[in-house]
Motif scaffolding. Structure first.
Motif, PDB file in Angstrom:
ATOM      1  N   ASP A 273       2.011   6.910  -7.719  1.00  0.00           N
ATOM      2  CA  ASP A 273       3.450   6.651  -7.624  1.00  0.00           C
ATOM      3  C   ASP A 273       4.231   7.443  -8.655  1.00  0.00           C
ATOM      4  O   ASP A 273       5.296   7.993  -8.367  1.00  0.00           O
ATOM      5  CB  ASP A 273       3.725   5.155  -7.813  1.00  0.00           C
ATOM      6  N   ALA A 274       3.694   7.515  -9.875  1.00  0.00           N
ATOM      7  CA  ALA A 274       4.367   8.273 -10.928  1.00  0.00           C
ATOM      8  C   ALA A 274       4.425   9.756 -10.585  1.00  0.00           C
ATOM      9  O   ALA A 274       5.444  10.423 -10.805  1.00  0.00           O
ATOM     10  CB  ALA A 274       3.658   8.064 -12.258  1.00  0.00           C
TER      11      ALA A 274
ATOM     12  N   SER B 247       0.827  -1.204   0.000  1.00  0.00           N
ATOM     13  CA  SER B 247       0.000   0.000   0.000  1.00  0.00           C
ATOM     14  C   SER B 247       0.864   1.258   0.000  1.00  0.00           C
ATOM     15  O   SER B 247       2.045   1.246   0.368  1.00  0.00           O
ATOM     16  CB  SER B 247      -0.924   0.019   1.221  1.00  0.00           C
ATOM     17  N   PHE B 248       0.227   2.367  -0.389  1.00  0.00           N
ATOM     18  CA  PHE B 248       0.930   3.642  -0.445  1.00  0.00           C
ATOM     19  C   PHE B 248       1.460   4.032   0.933  1.00  0.00           C
ATOM     20  O   PHE B 248       2.608   4.470   1.081  1.00  0.00           O
ATOM     21  CB  PHE B 248      -0.007   4.732  -0.967  1.00  0.00           C
ATOM     22  N   TRP B 249       0.616   3.867   1.962  1.00  0.00           N
ATOM     23  CA  TRP B 249       1.027   4.292   3.300  1.00  0.00           C
ATOM     24  C   TRP B 249       2.131   3.408   3.863  1.00  0.00           C
ATOM     25  O   TRP B 249       2.998   3.895   4.589  1.00  0.00           O
ATOM     26  CB  TRP B 249      -0.178   4.317   4.243  1.00  0.00           C
ATOM     27  N   GLU B 250       2.118   2.135   3.505  1.00  0.00           N
ATOM     28  CA  GLU B 250       3.208   1.255   3.954  1.00  0.00           C
ATOM     29  C   GLU B 250       4.531   1.663   3.320  1.00  0.00           C
ATOM     30  O   GLU B 250       5.585   1.645   3.983  1.00  0.00           O
ATOM     31  CB  GLU B 250       2.860  -0.197   3.615  1.00  0.00           C
ATOM     32  N   HIS B 251       4.485   2.073   2.074  1.00  0.00           N
ATOM     33  CA  HIS B 251       5.713   2.535   1.418  1.00  0.00           C
ATOM     34  C   HIS B 251       6.138   3.905   1.938  1.00  0.00           C
ATOM     35  O   HIS B 251       7.339   4.192   2.030  1.00  0.00           O
ATOM     36  CB  HIS B 251       5.505   2.582  -0.091  1.00  0.00           C
ATOM     37  N   ALA B 252       5.158   4.753   2.296  1.00  0.00           N
ATOM     38  CA  ALA B 252       5.494   6.052   2.874  1.00  0.00           C
ATOM     39  C   ALA B 252       6.194   5.882   4.209  1.00  0.00           C
ATOM     40  O   ALA B 252       7.200   6.545   4.499  1.00  0.00           O
ATOM     41  CB  ALA B 252       4.229   6.897   3.037  1.00  0.00           C
ATOM     42  N   LEU B 253       5.678   4.962   5.053  1.00  0.00           N
ATOM     43  CA  LEU B 253       6.323   4.686   6.334  1.00  0.00           C
ATOM     44  C   LEU B 253       7.717   4.108   6.140  1.00  0.00           C
ATOM     45  O   LEU B 253       8.646   4.408   6.894  1.00  0.00           O
ATOM     46  CB  LEU B 253       5.460   3.723   7.155  1.00  0.00           C
TER      47      LEU B 253
ATOM     48  N   GLN C 124      -0.401  -6.817  -8.568  1.00  0.00           N
ATOM     49  CA  GLN C 124      -0.593  -5.850  -9.640  1.00  0.00           C
ATOM     50  C   GLN C 124      -1.118  -4.540  -9.059  1.00  0.00           C
ATOM     51  O   GLN C 124      -2.111  -4.519  -8.335  1.00  0.00           O
ATOM     52  CB  GLN C 124      -1.599  -6.381 -10.674  1.00  0.00           C
ATOM     53  N   LYS C 125      -0.452  -3.418  -9.379  1.00  0.00           N
ATOM     54  CA  LYS C 125      -0.910  -2.109  -8.909  1.00  0.00           C
ATOM     55  C   LYS C 125      -2.174  -1.696  -9.654  1.00  0.00           C
ATOM     56  O   LYS C 125      -2.338  -2.012 -10.834  1.00  0.00           O
ATOM     57  CB  LYS C 125       0.159  -1.039  -9.158  1.00  0.00           C
ATOM     58  N   SER C 126      -3.049  -0.950  -8.961  1.00  0.00           N
ATOM     59  CA  SER C 126      -4.217  -0.376  -9.620  1.00  0.00           C
ATOM     60  C   SER C 126      -3.770   0.804 -10.498  1.00  0.00           C
ATOM     61  O   SER C 126      -2.678   1.347 -10.327  1.00  0.00           O
ATOM     62  CB  SER C 126      -5.228   0.115  -8.582  1.00  0.00           C
ATOM     63  N   THR C 127      -4.647   1.198 -11.396  1.00  0.00           N
ATOM     64  CA  THR C 127      -4.333   2.343 -12.262  1.00  0.00           C
ATOM     65  C   THR C 127      -4.115   3.609 -11.442  1.00  0.00           C
ATOM     66  O   THR C 127      -3.194   4.388 -11.701  1.00  0.00           O
ATOM     67  CB  THR C 127      -5.465   2.564 -13.279  1.00  0.00           C
ATOM     68  N   VAL C 128      -4.965   3.806 -10.432  1.00  0.00           N
ATOM     69  CA  VAL C 128      -4.832   4.984  -9.570  1.00  0.00           C
ATOM     70  C   VAL C 128      -3.479   4.972  -8.864  1.00  0.00           C
ATOM     71  O   VAL C 128      -2.780   5.986  -8.795  1.00  0.00           O
ATOM     72  CB  VAL C 128      -5.971   5.044  -8.542  1.00  0.00           C
TER      73      VAL C 128
END
Length: 518
Positions: A132-133, A87-93, A123-127
């Protein structure tokens, strides 16, 4: 780059890979890797790349100053993916607090090691791909803007004809070494104000001291972008800002007395709302560095002299002339082609009647007018101290006192402070160097009964901590430059004007595209 800066970069890099070691050791256990390997800085990142089956060359990119820190964070992200953290927040942490997040992952009984094979099934979602980009683009652009180059637009005619209004430049941060922002917490791509508001685009919760990596001094005659030295205090309305600097307005209101004008402004905050800006958030100016640290500068008859020798005259610098023509009709196209004059621009051309005109000319155009016979008479309009009303002394030029009767065309001599050089302070030079010693170098400094008090002690000696520069516009009579506000400290230097990548004036000026700046 100084030894101190090298040590700071090295320490940060080591801390990035060492602080998470405790949590990494627990994660290594889960991955079947000996936990002791987590405690060896950088070797632990090699192990992570090996286990995650990611490219090994990433390991070496970590040793690039500053950019390598982000490579290390990328390795951390690839590593936590092997524990099903997507998840985004896991990568942010993972990026922001790995020393706290890794122990949680390592000791969490519900978290298991899935390995690179398990990562391939995710697989990442489109959003998420777009998020990330976008984050990568912002981080990459910020790094480029801070450490490599920055775009800049010419707002005024102070550098005409060298640089024109609406020239778009790339400013090299590498020429003098990238300067670390004093206020790193800011909205990306905004200078000091959120567009459409009067609100700051930055916070001073974190303030860093001046630091420049791979520092190289400004060279004489470079075209330089810098933060406006007197932009520390700004009247925060569109009519003022850098158009009418606070100190200039205070001297005008006080009829030359800065203290009276300052108090008047402070007593009327509705008319004069003030903001205080750190060095890196002051307005950007662009001028030519005509004198460097240690030089002695003088202007005589509009000619700059450096160390008693005639200085460099930019090929496109301009001076005002009174022109009397031979009576032939004036044509816009031919005047542009032959003399590079826009007769429709009132700043360049004005009629005085009887075939007489006020014109702004480069040296080349002036000589061409004389040799071609177009000019019956051509006289440079220079201002000497004898032509100035004595009541204006102290109101015209730096250092704004009644002792130095200087004009824009007859100025100095003045010595430019150099790092490590010691100045003997006298009543005659106090007003010249007082602001540099007090404001730019952060000292308590004042004159009392003919004595000089520096940080509470009487002295007449001061050793400068920074190099200083003297900046002037090529359009010498239409430039707000060092002749009005003094020295530019090295910590205000942003970068060197490098190349014109675009130029606009009712369309594209094709002949200026990708032109180097000289």
């Amino acid at each position: 780059m100084s030894l101190n800066q090298i040590l700071i970069i090295t320490l940060i890099s080591l801390l990035l890979v060492f602080l998470p070691a405790f949590g990494l050791s627990k994660m290594f256990d889960k991955a079947g890797v000996p936990s002791w390997k987590a405690w060896i800085p950088f070797y632990n990142t090699w192990v992570m790349l090996d286990v995650a089956q990611r490219p090994k060359h990433w390991f070496f990119w970590q040793f690039i100053p500053v950019a390598g820190w982000f490579v290390t964070m990328g390795i951390f992200i690839e590593w936590v993916k092997c524990f099903a953290k997507f998840s985004f927040w896991e990568h942010a942490l993972t990026c922001l607090v790995p020393f706290m997040y890794f122990p949680y992952v390592g000791m969490d009984k519900n978290t298991r090691f899935i390995g690179p094979a398990g990562v391939k099934h995710y697989q990442k979602s489109t959003v998420r791909e777009w998020v990330d980009a976008g984050i990568f683009a912002v981080v990459a652009a910020t790094l480029i803007r801070t450490f490599i180059f920055e775009a800049y637009t010419i707002p005024t005619g102070s550098m005409e004809k060298t640089l024109l209004v609406n020239d778009f430049l790339f400013v090299s941060k590498l020429s003098y070494g990238p300067r670390i922002p004093n206020t790193p917490l800011a909205i990306p791509f905004m200078h000091h104000t959120i567009p459409g508001t009067s609100s700051r685009s930055y916070t001073e919760m974190i303030k860093l001291p001046y630091s420049r990596w791979f520092a190289s001094p400004v060279k004489r005659n470079d075209v330089v972008v810098f933060n406006f030295p007197e932009g520390d205090t700004v009247i925060n309305t569109p009519a003022y800002q850098s158009l009418v600097p606070f100190y200039q307005e205070a001297r005008r209101i006080g009829n030359g007395d800065m203290n009276i004008g300052r108090q008047y402004i402070l007593n009327d905050p509705d008319t004069y709302p003030l903001v205080i800006r750190p060095v890196d958030k002051r307005e950007n100016y662009i001028k030519r560095c005509v004198a460097i640290a240690g030089d002695t500068l003088e202007v005589r008859g509009g000619q700059v002299y450096i160390n008693s020798q005639p200085g460099f005259n930019p090929p496109h610098s301009q001076l005002p002339y009174e022109l009397e023509t031979n009576g032939q009709p004036l044509d816009q196209a031919s005047m542009l082609e032959n003399f590079n004059i826009d007769i429709e621009n009132p700043e360049e051309f004005g009629s005085m009647g009887n075939n007489k005109f006020m014109v702004l000319l480069t040296h080349e155009a002036a000589e061409k007018m004389k040799s071609s016979g177009f000019a019956k008479t051509l006289t440079a309009q220079l201002t000497s101290k004898d032509q100035v009303d004595p009541r204006l002394w102290g109101k015209l030029t730096f250092p704004n006192d009644t002792l130095h009767k200087w004009t824009v065309d007859y100025f100095g001599p003045v010595w430019i402070p150099a790092k490590g050089a010691t100045l003997t302070i006298t009543p005659e030079n106090y007003s010249i160097y007082e602001r540099a010693i007090r404001v730019y170098e952060g000292n308590s400094f004042e004159q009392q009964n003919g004595k000089f008090i520096l940080n509470g002690k009487e002295t007449n000696q001061y050793t400068f901590k920074m190099n200083y520069y003297w900046m002037m516009g090529d359009n010498r009579h239409y430039s707000q430059d060092s002749r009005f506000w003094g020295f530019v400290p090295e910590d205000h230097v942003v970068g060197e004007a490098w190349i014109i990548w675009m130029s606009m004036n009712n369309g594209i000026r094709w002949n200026r595209l990708f032109r180097s700046i000289k």
